[in-house]
Design a protein around this motif. Structure first.
Motif, short mmCIF file in Angstrom:
data_model
loop_
_atom_site.label_atom_id
_atom_site.label_comp_id
_atom_site.label_asym_id
_atom_site.label_seq_id
_atom_site.Cartn_x
_atom_site.Cartn_y
_atom_site.Cartn_z
N LEU A 10 0.91 -1.49 -0.04
CA LEU A 10 -0.01 0.14 -0.03
C LEU A 10 1.05 1.27 0.02
N THR A 11 1.94 1.23 0.76
CA THR A 11 2.80 2.43 0.73
C THR A 11 3.35 2.52 -0.41
N PHE A 12 3.98 1.21 -1.13
CA PHE A 12 4.60 1.12 -2.44
C PHE A 12 3.75 1.83 -3.73
N PHE A 13 2.29 1.40 -3.59
CA PHE A 13 1.52 2.18 -4.68
C PHE A 13 1.39 3.64 -4.41
N ALA A 14 1.36 3.98 -3.18
CA ALA A 14 1.20 5.48 -3.01
C ALA A 14 2.37 6.24 -3.39
N GLY A 15 3.45 5.63 -3.39
CA GLY A 15 4.82 6.43 -3.79
C GLY A 15 5.43 6.14 -5.04
N THR A 16 5.08 5.35 -5.55
CA THR A 16 5.79 4.84 -6.72
C THR A 16 5.49 5.67 -7.84
N GLU A 17 5.82 5.62 -9.13
CA GLU A 17 5.45 6.48 -10.35
C GLU A 17 4.29 5.90 -10.84
N PRO A 18 3.44 6.85 -11.44
CA PRO A 18 2.15 6.36 -11.75
C PRO A 18 1.97 5.16 -12.72
N TRP A 19 2.81 5.13 -13.87
CA TRP A 19 3.00 4.24 -14.86
C TRP A 19 3.44 2.95 -14.47
N ILE A 20 4.44 2.95 -13.22
CA ILE A 20 4.76 1.98 -12.61
C ILE A 20 3.50 1.14 -11.69
N ALA A 21 2.60 2.10 -11.08
CA ALA A 21 1.48 1.71 -10.26
C ALA A 21 0.59 0.94 -11.40
N GLU A 22 0.46 1.33 -12.51
CA GLU A 22 -0.45 0.74 -13.46
C GLU A 22 0.02 -0.81 -13.80
N SER A 23 1.22 -0.74 -14.00
CA SER A 23 1.53 -2.17 -14.08
C SER A 23 1.80 -3.26 -12.82
N ALA A 24 2.01 -2.66 -11.93
CA ALA A 24 1.95 -3.42 -10.66
C ALA A 24 0.67 -3.84 -10.28
N ALA A 25 -0.38 -3.22 -10.53
CA ALA A 25 -1.81 -3.41 -10.04
C ALA A 25 -2.05 -4.78 -10.78
N HIS A 26 -1.64 -4.88 -12.01
CA HIS A 26 -1.98 -6.25 -12.44
C HIS A 26 -1.23 -7.42 -12.16
N LYS A 27 -0.16 -7.21 -11.46
CA LYS A 27 1.02 -8.32 -11.15
C LYS A 27 0.31 -8.46 -9.68
N TYR A 28 0.01 -7.42 -8.91
CA TYR A 28 0.25 -7.68 -7.39
C TYR A 28 -1.27 -7.75 -6.75
N GLY A 29 -2.12 -6.71 -7.38
CA GLY A 29 -3.51 -6.47 -6.84
C GLY A 29 -3.68 -5.06 -6.96
N HIS A 30 -5.15 -4.55 -7.05
CA HIS A 30 -5.41 -3.39 -7.05
C HIS A 30 -5.39 -2.69 -5.61
N PRO A 31 -4.70 -1.58 -5.34
CA PRO A 31 -4.43 -0.88 -4.27
C PRO A 31 -5.76 -0.71 -3.25
N GLU A 32 -7.03 -0.71 -4.03
CA GLU A 32 -8.14 -0.43 -3.29
C GLU A 32 -9.03 -1.56 -3.21
N ARG A 33 -9.31 -2.24 -4.33
CA ARG A 33 -10.00 -3.24 -4.64
C ARG A 33 -9.35 -4.72 -3.77
#
Length: 743
Positions: free
Chosen positions: A634-657
């Motif tokens: 959760l802190t990673f998603f809040a601090g990383t670059e926006p386009w990195i967060a987009e890719s990471a959401a698919h790999k790890y899970g969505h930061p809200e859902r």
């Protein structure tokens, strides 16, 4: 001919200003760098149109810098002596410019520059704002423009605990995608993990994106009528896709920039909430652009008409090398490296009509159990160089290609699936190919690496034999005399759930075959990377101090098929934690490693797995070294670059859902279980995985009475690129492991 107007992809009020080219003082250096490393590497070559000279990256001066020199002579020259590390290089087709990407301060915010081959005329093309970032794309075939992907500074900070700045107790934002708890797509790529199909949605301004009627090819190409859209079994679609983001302020734009500065930048396309976006090729007449976009694990190739910015089709492509394909010289065939509807990437030929719509697709080259890892076409488009990943090593072959599908003389001709000639193998002097590029008529440039050498550049003439460039390092330059590198041996095992795993074991020299040794389980990043049998200075340092190294590919790694890459998605990541323990057990039985002196270590995703292994298996490892790893998603998603967060959401899970899943997967949630001392290492300018991820875990460990230290490397980002910092890191990590494993 390139487009001369801005395509209407998004409302004008939402567009960021185009990057402004900026002249810079010349920074060419002497032929020899002031400080020359004995053990240096040369990589990422790009040739001039004649194939007689190459621009390349070399760290002989202690930092990766831009050099150029003849392929058959040793008169290499330094073109940019600035201390900013160089990451990519591309010589223009007309020979007048060399474009390259640098990372100011060693961080993740890169910029694109160009310089003339003699070192004059240096210009900054994009990325002048320290908060922006720019990435190098392809050249127009006439050299009139270079494509640059530009990420404007995010509008506003993240503030609180959620990625969009709202406090953690706030409800879901209105534009979050509904999720079912499984690892399905979040981001702009239209490939659905569960169905294998492309979905059709609307443009960012709410207007339905329409396609045109397509035809069915040999592997299921399907077009669309209107905005509804249908898809075929391979996921080819004539619709574009944009879905809500993991970081709302994200967005990427591709501009065509004139290196001479005589014409204004032309906007090729913009995508909000983009995970990645790169222009890989333009057709020779400039009518079509080949883009690579989408999050990790769901990349896709997209063909875009430059005149009206209409997407004519999209096709899933494999992770790995971003240069996914190229148009044929007549623009009627698109050659792609793709794993659409298959386990392993193969060479596909897509026949195109006059409007860039697909008429048919066929598989031209494939290997059972091996990925097509690199694809390069000769300038005349008649020869393709294919690098296959065969159990971690590379095999290179040349294939003669012929025009596919309709031509001006035969507009109604069908695709010709058998027109590719037989493969011609090209023997390699070292284990792994990292780059292949065309270099004039009948000549290729290859970047090679191996277990006994530093990376180097070789050239092949007429595909007969490979010759080493004189300015590349020799085998004897890999390490100081007296202690040759350890050649790794492959190990294979079965995970507790039956999944086959493998890795490379490095045995410390001087030990008898059955003598137990302290062993470091080293975990690569990604997770979509792969352990390769090449020389690793870190492994050389550790084995030289009497420690064995076992470097496995746990689930999620590349090189073992698409299902293996996807095996760690969502809740499957818990099984990856067990993979680490299973690999450690196998190192004991097959290594042989001493079960009482095991350590775990890794970088990036491997750093995350290190944190996780120490708290999920607290009694297995005596110590750990986590490098640039995430400790709390959760802190990673809040601090990383926006386009990195987009890719990471698919790999790890969505930061809200998937908030509860992410919390459960976060090592910080189990830090009370930590027993072993640990060393964390981080680059101070890392905006991929922010340094706070290491700081908070070290702080929590100390609060619980666990010995923990943090090494912060100055002027470094997510990758450590400077020789002095790399040396400091290796020695600090080896000192720590040696002390705690009682070597």
């Amino acid at each position: 001919m390139l487009p001369q107007s801005v395509p209407a992809r998004i409302p004008a009020g939402t567009r960021e200003a185009a990057p402004a080219p900026l002249p810079l003082p010349d920074a060419g250096g002497p032929r020899e760098a002031v400080t020359r490393l004995r053990a240096h590497g040369c990589w990422y070559p790009s040739a001039n149109p004649q194939g007689t000279e190459a621009a390349f990256i070399c760290d002989r001066g202690g930092v990766p810098q831009l050099w150029a020199g003849p392929v058959d002579g040793d008169e290499a020259r330094l073109l940019d002596s600035s201390p900013d590390p160089v990451t990519e290089v591309s010589w223009s087709p007309d020979g007048r410019w060399i474009a390259y990407t640098t990372a100011p301060g060693g961080g993740e915010h890169t910029r694109v520059l160009c310089v003339r081959p003699d070192g004059t005329g240096r210009r900054l093309l994009a990325g002048a704002d320290p908060a922006a970032s720019a990435h190098l794309g392809c050249w127009a075939h006439d050299g009139s423009a270079v494509a640059v992907t530009f990420a404007a500074p995010a509008s506003g900070g993240t503030g609180g605990g959620l990625p969009d700045g709202r406090p953690p107790e706030a409800g879901p934002a209105a534009d979050w995608t509904e999720r079912d708890g499984h690892a399905t797509l979040v981001g702009p790529a239209p490939y659905d993990a569960a169905s294998g199909n492309v979905t059709s949605v609307t443009a960012p301004n709410g207007t339905p994106i329409t396609g045109t009627t397509g035809t069915t090819g040999t592997t299921g190409i399907t077009g669309t009528k209107g905005a509804a859209g249908t898809t075929g079994t391979t996921g080819i679609s004539t619709t574009a896709t944009t879905t809500p983001a993991a970081r709302p302020q994200g967005g990427l734009s591709v501009y065509l920039i004139d290196p001479d500065g005589l014409a204004s930048p032309v906007l090729l396309t913009t995508e909000t909430h983009a995970a990645s976006l790169r222009a890989c090729d333009l057709s020779p007449d400039g009518r079509l652009a080949l883009l690579r976009r989408g999050p990790r694990g769901r990349r896709e190739a997209v063909v875009l008409r430059t005149a009206d910015s209409v997407t004519t089709f999209a096709l899933p492509v494999a992770d790995g090398d971003p240069w996914i394909g190229r148009f044929s010289p007549e623009g009627r065939t698109l050659w792609l490296r793709s794993n659409a509807d298959r386990e392993y990437a193969a060479l596909l030929a897509v026949a195109l009509d006059d409007d860039g719509r697909p008429r048919g697709v066929s598989v031209r080259a494939e290997r059972e159990g091996s990925d097509l890892e690199l694809l390069a076409l000769a300038h005349d488009g008649r020869t393709a160089a294919l690098a296959w990943n065969v159990r971690g090593a590379s095999e290179l072959e040349l294939v003669e290609t012929a025009p596919t599908g309709p031509t001006p003389d035969a507009p109604d001709a069908p695709s010709a699936p058998d027109s590719a000639g037989p493969a011609r193998p090209l023997p390699l002097p070292h284990e792994v190919v990292t780059r292949v590029t065309a270099a004039g008529t009948g000549r290729l440039l290859l970047a090679l690496s191996g277990s006994q050498r530093r990376p180097g550049v070789w050239w092949a003439h007429e595909g007969v034999s490979l010759l080493r460039t004189p300015w590349s390092s020799r085998d004897e330059d890999a390490v100081p005399p007296g202690r040759p590198p350890v050649r790794p041996v492959p190990l294979r095992l079965t995970a507790r759930d039956g999944l086959p795993l493998s890795g490379w074991y490095y045995r410390a020299p001087g030990r008898s075959p059955d003598e137990p040794a302290p062993c470091v389980i080293h975990l690569h990043g990604g997770p979509e990377e792969q352990e390769r049998p090449v020389f690793h200075p870190l492994y050389h340092e550790l084995t030289g101090r009497g420690m064995d190294v076992f470097a496995p590919d746990v689930r999620g790694s590349l090189g073992h098929g698409r299902s293996f890459v996807d095996a760690d998605l969502g809740a499957g990541r818990f099984a990856a934690f067990d993979d680490v323990a299973d690999c450690a057990a196998h190192a004991v039985t097959a290594g042989p490693a001493d079960p009482t002196r095991l350590a775990v270590m890794g970088r990036s995703y491997g750093g995350y797995l290190t944190f996780a292994s120490l708290v999920w298996h607290p009694d297995l490892f005596r110590t750990g070294v986590a490098v640039c790893g995430m400790s709390d998603f959760l802190t990673f998603f809040a601090g990383t670059e926006p386009w990195i967060a987009e890719s990471a959401a698919h790999k790890y899970g969505h930061p809200e859902r998937d908030r509860e899943l992410l919390r459960a997967l976060s090592p910080m949630s189990r830090v009370d279980a930590l027993r072993a001392p640990l060393l964390a290492v981080h680059g101070e300018h890392d905006t991929n995985v922010p340094p706070g991820e290491s700081r908070q875990f070290v702080r929590a460990a100390r609060e619980r009475g666990i010995h923990a230290e943090l090494l912060t490397l100055r002027d470094e980002g997510h990758d450590f690129l400077r020789a002095d910092n790399r040396r400091l890191f290796r020695r600090a990590a080896a000192d720590w492991l040696e002390r705690h494993l009682h070597v």
